[in-house]
Scaffold this motif. Structure first.
Motif, PDB file in Angstrom:
ATOM      1  N   LEU A 123       0.747  -0.745  -0.142  1.00  0.00           N
ATOM      2  CA  LEU A 123       0.211  -0.095  -0.294  1.00  0.00           C
ATOM      3  C   LEU A 123       0.559   1.674  -0.097  1.00  0.00           C
ATOM      4  CD1 LEU A 123      -2.548  -1.110   2.680  1.00  0.00           C
ATOM      5  CD2 LEU A 123      -3.008  -0.913  -0.084  1.00  0.00           C
ATOM      6  N   PRO A 124       0.009   2.386  -0.914  1.00  0.00           N
ATOM      7  CA  PRO A 124       1.667   3.651  -0.487  1.00  0.00           C
ATOM      8  C   PRO A 124       1.147   4.178   0.617  1.00  0.00           C
ATOM      9  CG  PRO A 124      -0.831   3.459  -2.176  1.00  0.00           C
ATOM     10  CD  PRO A 124      -0.913   2.378  -1.251  1.00  0.00           C
ATOM     11  N   ASN A 125       2.068   5.116   1.216  1.00  0.00           N
ATOM     12  CA  ASN A 125       1.968   5.649   2.538  1.00  0.00           C
ATOM     13  C   ASN A 125       0.198   6.614   2.238  1.00  0.00           C
ATOM     14  OD1 ASN A 125       4.544   5.227   3.233  1.00  0.00           O
ATOM     15  ND2 ASN A 125       5.339   7.345   2.244  1.00  0.00           N
ATOM     16  N   GLY A 126      -0.321   6.498   3.483  1.00  0.00           N
ATOM     17  CA  GLY A 126      -1.576   7.541   3.548  1.00  0.00           C
ATOM     18  C   GLY A 126      -2.021   7.075   4.837  1.00  0.00           C
ATOM     19  N   LYS A 127      -3.618   7.204   4.973  1.00  0.00           N
ATOM     20  CA  LYS A 127      -4.583   6.843   5.831  1.00  0.00           C
ATOM     21  C   LYS A 127      -5.434   5.866   5.064  1.00  0.00           C
ATOM     22  CE  LYS A 127      -7.239   8.169   9.516  1.00  0.00           C
ATOM     23  NZ  LYS A 127      -8.324   9.416  10.278  1.00  0.00           N
ATOM     24  N   PHE A 147      -5.780   2.633   9.867  1.00  0.00           N
ATOM     25  CA  PHE A 147      -4.228   2.828  10.044  1.00  0.00           C
ATOM     26  C   PHE A 147      -3.524   3.855   8.661  1.00  0.00           C
ATOM     27  CE2 PHE A 147      -4.992  -0.302   6.564  1.00  0.00           C
ATOM     28  CZ  PHE A 147      -3.922   0.489   6.216  1.00  0.00           C
ATOM     29  N   ASN A 148      -2.173   4.159   9.332  1.00  0.00           N
ATOM     30  CA  ASN A 148      -1.649   5.191   8.957  1.00  0.00           C
ATOM     31  C   ASN A 148      -0.494   4.722   7.799  1.00  0.00           C
ATOM     32  OD1 ASN A 148      -2.562   7.430   8.202  1.00  0.00           O
ATOM     33  ND2 ASN A 148      -1.869   7.451  11.252  1.00  0.00           N
ATOM     34  N   VAL A 149       0.138   4.310   6.908  1.00  0.00           N
ATOM     35  CA  VAL A 149       1.329   3.994   6.851  1.00  0.00           C
ATOM     36  C   VAL A 149       2.110   5.117   6.516  1.00  0.00           C
ATOM     37  CG1 VAL A 149       2.190   2.820   4.623  1.00  0.00           C
ATOM     38  CG2 VAL A 149      -0.110   1.733   4.777  1.00  0.00           C
ATOM     39  N   ILE A 150       3.434   5.059   6.513  1.00  0.00           N
ATOM     40  CA  ILE A 150       4.227   6.370   6.936  1.00  0.00           C
ATOM     41  C   ILE A 150       5.586   5.873   6.417  1.00  0.00           C
ATOM     42  CG2 ILE A 150       2.912   7.584   8.782  1.00  0.00           C
ATOM     43  CD1 ILE A 150       4.914   7.145  10.820  1.00  0.00           C
TER      44      ILE A 150
END
Length: 131
Positions: A16-20, A30-33
């Motif tokens: 998944l790309p960074n983001g909420k 969740f967030n991906v950072i």
């Protein structure tokens, strides 16, 4: 909590790309950072009242400082109700390591200091409403 576990089990989060990402309104998200890790001397303990955290390092190991929240005595201000977070200046009791792809769960009774290490990390942080 189970909805988060089911999502984690069936989803390739590392793709998944960074983001909420919202799973169940404000109950599970969740967030991906991607961010810099820091030395333990710069890590601050944090805790939450409303959400438990599920941290999943995606690109490598991540250290977490931990301390029983009831033993934290040096709050930095009060709890930020909007973001459900309070920080502490207390000394970290222990450091644990989360391996890439493995979950580490922090309940509201545990203060935790994420992002301990060196270099950069890509990770997911799930928030699951418990309060």
């Amino acid at each position: 909590y189970q909805i988060a576990l089911d999502y984690i089990a069936k989803t390739d989060i590392s793709s998944l790309p960074n983001g909420k990402y919202v799973i169940d309104r404000d109950n599970v998200w969740f967030n991906v950072i991607e961010t810099e890790l820091r030395p333990v001397s710069e890590a601050r303990l944090e805790a939450h009242n409303v959400y438990l955290d599920i941290h999943i390092p995606l690109s490598g190991p991540e250290g977490y400082g931990v301390k029983n929240r009831s033993e934290c005595m040096s709050a930095i201000g009060g709890i930020d109700l909007k973001d459900d977070i309070i920080f502490y200046n207390d000394e970290i009791s222990d450091i644990i390591t989360g391996e890439a792809g493995k979950m580490t769960v922090f309940l509201p009774d545990t203060a935790h200091a994420p992002l301990i290490g060196s270099g950069r990390i890509r990770k997911a942080i799930f928030k699951v409403r418990v309060g």
